[in-house]
Scaffold this active site. Structure first.
Site, PDB file in Angstrom:
ATOM      1  N   ALA A 184      45.702  53.999  41.992  1.00 10.82           N
ATOM      2  CA  ALA A 184      46.907  53.833  42.803  1.00 10.82           C
ATOM      3  C   ALA A 184      47.546  55.154  43.202  1.00 10.82           C
ATOM      4  O   ALA A 184      48.158  55.266  44.264  1.00 10.82           O
ATOM      5  CB  ALA A 184      47.924  52.974  42.045  1.00 10.82           C
TER       6      ALA A 184
ATOM      7  N   HIS B   7      38.501  45.870  42.705  1.00 10.65           N
ATOM      8  CA  HIS B   7      39.533  44.841  42.627  1.00 10.65           C
ATOM      9  C   HIS B   7      39.701  44.073  43.935  1.00 10.65           C
ATOM     10  O   HIS B   7      40.705  43.401  44.136  1.00 10.65           O
ATOM     11  CB  HIS B   7      40.859  45.462  42.183  1.00 10.65           C
ATOM     12  CG  HIS B   7      40.791  46.043  40.806  1.00 10.65           C
ATOM     13  ND1 HIS B   7      41.640  47.045  40.366  1.00 10.65           N
ATOM     14  CD2 HIS B   7      39.960  45.784  39.772  1.00 10.65           C
ATOM     15  CE1 HIS B   7      41.341  47.368  39.121  1.00 10.65           C
ATOM     16  NE2 HIS B   7      40.316  46.619  38.740  1.00 10.65           N
TER      17      HIS B   7
ATOM     18  N   CYS C 192      36.954  26.374  48.734  1.00  6.82           N
ATOM     19  CA  CYS C 192      35.692  26.429  49.487  1.00  6.82           C
ATOM     20  C   CYS C 192      35.190  27.843  49.721  1.00  6.82           C
ATOM     21  O   CYS C 192      34.128  28.033  50.307  1.00  6.82           O
ATOM     22  CB  CYS C 192      35.835  25.691  50.816  1.00  6.82           C
ATOM     23  SG  CYS C 192      36.831  26.557  52.063  1.00  6.82           S
TER      24      CYS C 192
END
Length: 238
Positions: A10, A109, A120
């Site tokens: 980050a 991630h 689905c």
């Protein structure tokens, strides 16, 4: 040609206006309740959590963010023909936006620029989903099957994609130089890639404002701001 692998966290995106999570002023420290909005169990079971999550995404900085000097320096390094692979804990897509080919970026991630149906598995763009939220759908369902939509990111409580992780581990083992940039190196299994690379003989360089658990293994530790330190470091490697 030196094989360079880079793990980014980050901290590399804060200059693009995306706050980090675990730093001194990180999101989880300022608002611990926010973590529930990206935790799979509460998200799936509580419609109010989902509505709050969509509002958070709507107000979030990711889709507005642009690559900063560090992202651009990585892309420039790759364009010179150097062997480079980027493993990122970030979901912002800024490495690709800066010009690093998508095939050379491993998003551990996932990506906040897409959404996926939990029923689905149909995928669509986050921008399209947020337009539906703006139009009044507080918790937009899947257009294909009516299932629950979520960001195409790995939420707390979900496993990483085993294929992406396996490829990242192979890159870490093959690297001659491994840079960990803007990561607290506290989130596993991503953090373990630094140790894996060091054990395989890579030169480990950590660029991060705060100490990390892997500092004792590092050949070099850089505490300067990433936006200036990383371009200089890559120039030296080149």
């Amino acid at each position: 040609m030196t094989m360079v692998a880079m793990l980014t966290g980050a901290g590399i995106s804060t200059d693009s206006g995306i706050p980090d999570y675990r730093g001194p002023d990180g999101l989880w420290r300022r608002d611990p309740e926010a973590e529930r909005l990206v935790t799979y169990g509460p998200y799936m079971s509580d419609p109010e959590i989902r509505r709050r999550s969509w509002r958070m995404r709507l107000d979030g900085p990711v889709l507005r963010a642009r690559p900063n000097a560090a992202h651009l320096a990585i892309a420039a390094y790759e364009k010179t023909g150097n062997a480079l692979r980027v493993i990122t804990q970030n979901v912002d897509g800024l490495h690709q936006a800066a010009g690093v080919p998508a095939r050379k970026v491993f998003e551990l991630h996932g990506s906040a620029r897409s959404v996926v149906c939990t029923a689905c598995q149909a995928r669509s763009s986050m921008a399209e989903a947020l337009e539906r939220v703006k139009a009044g759908e507080a918790d937009p369902p899947c257009r294909e099957c009516g299932g629950i939509l979520k960001s195409a990111t790995v939420m707390f409580g979900e496993r990483l994609d085993p294929e992406v992780l396996a490829r990242a581990m192979a890159v870490a083992k093959a690297a001659e130089v491994f840079l960990a940039v803007g990561s607290s190196l506290q989130v596993q299994p991503a953090a373990s890639l630094a140790g894996l690379a060091a054990e395989a003989g890579a030169r480990l360089i950590i660029v991060n404002a705060e100490p990390t658990p892997y500092d004792p293994l590092a050949h070099e530790i850089v505490r300067e701001p990433i936006g200036t330190a990383l371009p200089a470091l890559l120039d030296r490697l080149r």
